[in-house]
Design a protein around this motif. Structure first.
Motif, PDB file in Angstrom:
ATOM      1  N   ASP A 135      -7.475  19.609  -1.648  1.00 27.36           N
ATOM      2  CA  ASP A 135      -7.720  20.005  -3.043  1.00 27.36           C
ATOM      3  C   ASP A 135      -6.815  21.149  -3.473  1.00 27.36           C
ATOM      4  OD1 ASP A 135     -11.297  19.384  -3.233  1.00 27.36           O
ATOM      5  OD2 ASP A 135      -9.555  18.081  -3.260  1.00 27.36           O
ATOM      6  N   GLU A 136      -6.661  22.125  -2.559  1.00 27.33           N
ATOM      7  CA  GLU A 136      -5.849  23.301  -2.898  1.00 27.33           C
ATOM      8  C   GLU A 136      -4.412  22.892  -3.210  1.00 27.33           C
ATOM      9  OE1 GLU A 136      -9.273  24.792  -0.612  1.00 27.33           O
ATOM     10  OE2 GLU A 136      -7.902  23.108  -0.392  1.00 27.33           O
ATOM     11  N   GLU A 137      -3.910  21.917  -2.432  1.00 34.04           N
ATOM     12  CA  GLU A 137      -2.539  21.461  -2.656  1.00 34.04           C
ATOM     13  C   GLU A 137      -2.397  20.851  -4.044  1.00 34.04           C
ATOM     14  OE1 GLU A 137      -2.333  19.516   1.589  1.00 34.04           O
ATOM     15  OE2 GLU A 137      -0.477  19.143   0.511  1.00 34.04           O
ATOM     16  N   VAL A 138      -3.399  20.022  -4.402  1.00 36.91           N
ATOM     17  CA  VAL A 138      -3.358  19.345  -5.695  1.00 36.91           C
ATOM     18  C   VAL A 138      -3.436  20.369  -6.822  1.00 36.91           C
ATOM     19  CG1 VAL A 138      -4.550  17.714  -7.211  1.00 36.91           C
ATOM     20  CG2 VAL A 138      -4.425  17.265  -4.756  1.00 36.91           C
ATOM     21  N   ILE A 139      -4.381  21.316  -6.715  1.00 37.74           N
ATOM     22  CA  ILE A 139      -4.549  22.334  -7.762  1.00 37.74           C
ATOM     23  C   ILE A 139      -3.287  23.191  -7.889  1.00 37.74           C
ATOM     24  CG2 ILE A 139      -5.841  24.439  -8.379  1.00 37.74           C
ATOM     25  CD1 ILE A 139      -8.303  22.963  -7.074  1.00 37.74           C
ATOM     26  N   SER A 140      -2.740  23.563  -6.737  1.00 36.30           N
ATOM     27  CA  SER A 140      -1.537  24.376  -6.754  1.00 36.30           C
ATOM     28  C   SER A 140      -0.382  23.630  -7.421  1.00 36.30           C
ATOM     29  CB  SER A 140      -1.197  24.762  -5.307  1.00 36.30           C
ATOM     30  OG  SER A 140       0.131  25.093  -5.191  1.00 36.30           O
ATOM     31  N   TYR A 141      -0.265  22.325  -7.108  1.00 35.13           N
ATOM     32  CA  TYR A 141       0.797  21.502  -7.700  1.00 35.13           C
ATOM     33  C   TYR A 141       0.625  21.434  -9.218  1.00 35.13           C
ATOM     34  CZ  TYR A 141       3.732  17.551  -8.887  1.00 35.13           C
ATOM     35  OH  TYR A 141       4.685  16.764  -9.472  1.00 35.13           O
ATOM     36  N   LEU A 142      -0.641  21.180  -9.651  1.00 35.24           N
ATOM     37  CA  LEU A 142      -0.901  21.040 -11.085  1.00 35.24           C
ATOM     38  C   LEU A 142      -0.620  22.343 -11.826  1.00 35.24           C
ATOM     39  CD1 LEU A 142      -4.169  18.913 -11.034  1.00 35.24           C
ATOM     40  CD2 LEU A 142      -1.903  18.181 -11.772  1.00 35.24           C
ATOM     41  N   GLU A 143      -1.040  23.467 -11.224  1.00 30.56           N
ATOM     42  CA  GLU A 143      -0.811  24.759 -11.874  1.00 30.56           C
ATOM     43  C   GLU A 143       0.679  25.033 -12.056  1.00 30.56           C
ATOM     44  OE1 GLU A 143      -2.914  27.474  -9.411  1.00 30.56           O
ATOM     45  OE2 GLU A 143      -4.773  27.319 -10.550  1.00 30.56           O
ATOM     46  N   GLU A 144       1.444  24.545 -11.073  1.00 29.47           N
ATOM     47  CA  GLU A 144       2.874  24.817 -11.100  1.00 29.47           C
ATOM     48  C   GLU A 144       3.624  23.891 -12.055  1.00 29.47           C
ATOM     49  OE1 GLU A 144       4.061  25.471  -7.061  1.00 29.47           O
ATOM     50  OE2 GLU A 144       6.130  25.172  -7.636  1.00 29.47           O
ATOM     51  N   VAL A 198       0.858  -1.190   0.000  1.00 30.48           N
ATOM     52  CA  VAL A 198       0.000   0.000   0.000  1.00 30.48           C
ATOM     53  C   VAL A 198       0.888   1.232   0.000  1.00 30.48           C
ATOM     54  CG1 VAL A 198      -1.749   1.289   1.289  1.00 30.48           C
ATOM     55  CG2 VAL A 198      -1.791  -1.220   1.259  1.00 30.48           C
ATOM     56  N   TYR A 199       0.769   2.024  -1.068  1.00 26.32           N
ATOM     57  CA  TYR A 199       1.553   3.253  -1.183  1.00 26.32           C
ATOM     58  C   TYR A 199       0.618   4.445  -1.044  1.00 26.32           C
ATOM     59  CZ  TYR A 199       4.699   0.060  -3.656  1.00 26.32           C
ATOM     60  OH  TYR A 199       5.486  -0.978  -4.018  1.00 26.32           O
ATOM     61  N   THR A 200       1.056   5.439  -0.332  1.00 25.69           N
ATOM     62  CA  THR A 200       0.311   6.695  -0.365  1.00 25.69           C
ATOM     63  C   THR A 200       1.052   7.597  -1.334  1.00 25.69           C
ATOM     64  OG1 THR A 200       1.583   7.753   1.356  1.00 25.69           O
ATOM     65  CG2 THR A 200      -0.339   6.480   2.070  1.00 25.69           C
ATOM     66  N   LEU A 201       0.357   8.628  -1.792  1.00 21.63           N
ATOM     67  CA  LEU A 201       0.992   9.560  -2.719  1.00 21.63           C
ATOM     68  C   LEU A 201       2.201  10.193  -2.045  1.00 21.63           C
ATOM     69  CD1 LEU A 201       0.433  10.407  -5.584  1.00 21.63           C
ATOM     70  CD2 LEU A 201      -0.746  12.422  -4.729  1.00 21.63           C
ATOM     71  N   ARG A 202       2.084  10.383  -0.719  1.00 22.07           N
ATOM     72  CA  ARG A 202       3.194  10.980   0.024  1.00 22.07           C
ATOM     73  C   ARG A 202       4.413  10.040   0.013  1.00 22.07           C
ATOM     74  NH1 ARG A 202       1.525  15.182   4.505  1.00 22.07           N
ATOM     75  NH2 ARG A 202       0.387  15.853   2.691  1.00 22.07           N
ATOM     76  N   ASP A 203       4.127   8.692   0.098  1.00 21.59           N
ATOM     77  CA  ASP A 203       5.235   7.733   0.016  1.00 21.59           C
ATOM     78  C   ASP A 203       5.990   7.899  -1.298  1.00 21.59           C
ATOM     79  OD1 ASP A 203       4.584   6.646   2.439  1.00 21.59           O
ATOM     80  OD2 ASP A 203       3.316   5.057   1.571  1.00 21.59           O
ATOM     81  N   ILE A 204       5.178   8.024  -2.364  1.00 18.37           N
ATOM     82  CA  ILE A 204       5.793   8.156  -3.686  1.00 18.37           C
ATOM     83  C   ILE A 204       6.584   9.458  -3.757  1.00 18.37           C
ATOM     84  CG2 ILE A 204       5.283   8.413  -6.156  1.00 18.37           C
ATOM     85  CD1 ILE A 204       2.898   6.531  -5.692  1.00 18.37           C
ATOM     86  N   ALA A 205       5.995  10.511  -3.194  1.00 16.00           N
ATOM     87  CA  ALA A 205       6.684  11.812  -3.196  1.00 16.00           C
ATOM     88  C   ALA A 205       8.007  11.714  -2.436  1.00 16.00           C
ATOM     89  CB  ALA A 205       5.791  12.874  -2.571  1.00 16.00           C
ATOM     90  N   TYR A 206       7.979  11.003  -1.274  1.00 12.07           N
ATOM     91  CA  TYR A 206       9.208  10.812  -0.495  1.00 12.07           C
ATOM     92  C   TYR A 206      10.246  10.056  -1.322  1.00 12.07           C
ATOM     93  CZ  TYR A 206       7.028  12.462   3.838  1.00 12.07           C
ATOM     94  OH  TYR A 206       6.430  13.232   4.784  1.00 12.07           O
ATOM     95  N   ALA A 207       9.770   9.016  -2.022  1.00 14.60           N
ATOM     96  CA  ALA A 207      10.681   8.196  -2.819  1.00 14.60           C
ATOM     97  C   ALA A 207      11.329   9.032  -3.911  1.00 14.60           C
ATOM     98  CB  ALA A 207       9.925   7.016  -3.435  1.00 14.60           C
TER      99      ALA A 207
END
Lengths: 179, 181
Positions: free
Chosen positions: B160-169, B78-87
């Motif tokens: 949601d804001e984090e995701v939108i901000s990431y995508l915009e960037e 089981v991976y969380t998106l944060r795990d992937i981000a850490y990796a």
């Protein structure tokens, strides 16, 4: 057959296969030609078309009907084509732009391309367009979709699509009349 | 020429939206009769369209048969998106450290120029990375993980804001878009 009935039959395990055959029969040509214009090569288009229909079959239960069935299938076809092209470029170790150039170059020797110099040049011109303009041009010019249909598929406003199409046509005309 | 009301509202009627789409249809006709070719030149093998349904059904049957064959079950991580981000962050950090070490090492006077690593300049590594030769695309993740793995990824910790901000960037390439329902 209305979409709602076809979808119900697709979601029912007893009628699923028969309904799916009808679905393929109804949409195979439109989806094939859209994919073909994106991936250029017939064998590649055949692979992507099969993947598209397999994905449709496997995911029909998760189709929420927030858009029309046709738009949903079209989006899957576009996604599959983009994924395929990205993977192909990566495998060859070249950029997507270089891949597009190579694909058009190969058309000269393609037995399934019956084009004269003008048609070859048209393909070269289309290959130079940005991804979205290319999509919009093909969907409008060759597939004759309405802006409303394109708007639902691409989730873009009609105004923006008209602008994209206008720019695409201008660029292609300039390319064709450059020499 | 001015239109009078009686011209528009006489006994004649036009289909709904007729005038809304008229401009587009005329433009389409003009373009087709104008500078651009009317066809694309693509052809298909004879009988291709007649055979395609059968081949798609065969693919589905083959996949189902393969799916129904019992295979040793692997434990689904089981991976969380944060795990992937850490990796990803860890991998990026490792590359930066290696780049720095190589750079420092290469700059040292006692470095033996015959070593093969001498040929690997930091600029080469940066070029390699910048030219998408060391990318981690969303598609790579989907290719590495099967559906069960992807379903197991928890997005609940992301706002949601984090995701939108990431995508915009980060979302600059249209081809990165994945269309959903």
């Amino acid at each position: 057959m209305p979409d709602s009935i076809l979808i119900s039959r697709l979601k029912d395990s007893n009628t699923r296969e028969e309904a799916f055959r009808e679905l393929v029969s109804q949409y195979k040509e439109r989806l094939y030609w859209h994919i073909r214009r994106m991936v250029i090569d017939h064998d590649d288009a055949d692979d992507v078309l099969q993947n598209t229909f397999v994905k449709i079959y496997r995911n029909i239960n998760s189709f929420k009907q927030e858009s029309s069935l046709f738009s949903w299938m079209y989006r899957i076809a576009i996604n599959e084509s983009i994924t395929f092209l990205n993977a192909k470029a990566r495998r060859k170790g070249i950029s997507n732009t270089e891949l597009q150039e190579n694909l058009v170059k190969n058309l000269k020797a393609d037995v399934y391309f019956n084009g004269n110099e003008i048609l070859l040049k048209l393909q070269q011109a289309i290959a130079t367009l940005p991804d979205k303009q290319k999509l919009v041009f093909n969907m409008k010019y060759f597939e004759e979709l309405t802006y409303e249909e394109m708007s639902e598929i691409l989730e873009t406003s009609v105004g923006a699509l008209k602008a994209s199409y206008h720019h695409a046509v201008k660029k292609i005309e300039q390319f064709l009349t450059a020499d | 020429m001015k239109y009078h009301k009686k011209d528009r509202e006489g006994d004649f009627r036009v289909p709904e939206d007729y005038f809304d789409t008229l401009e587009d249809r005329i433009m389409q006709t003009v373009l087709r009769e104008g500078k651009l070719p009317q066809k694309d030149g693509f052809e298909i093998p004879p009988d291709y369209m007649d055979q395609v349904e059968g081949r798609i059904m065969t693919v589905l049957e083959t996949q189902d048969k393969h799916k129904n064959t019992p295979a040793p079950r692997k434990k689904t991580p089981v991976y969380t998106l944060r795990d992937i981000a850490y990796a990803i962050s860890a991998a990026a950090a490792a590359v930066v450290i290696l780049t720095t070490v190589f750079h420092a090492d290469l700059s040292s006077p006692e470095r033996n120029n015959t070593n093969t690593m001498v040929n690997l300049a930091p600029e080469d590594i940066e070029f390699y990375m910048e030219n998408d030769m060391l990318p981690l695309y969303g598609q790579d993740i989907t290719e590495m993980l099967d559906t069960t793995d992807l379903n197991a990824i928890s997005f609940s910790t992301l706002e949601d804001e984090e995701v939108i901000s990431y995508l915009e960037e980060h979302l600059t390439d249209y081809s990165d878009l994945n269309f959903d329902n």
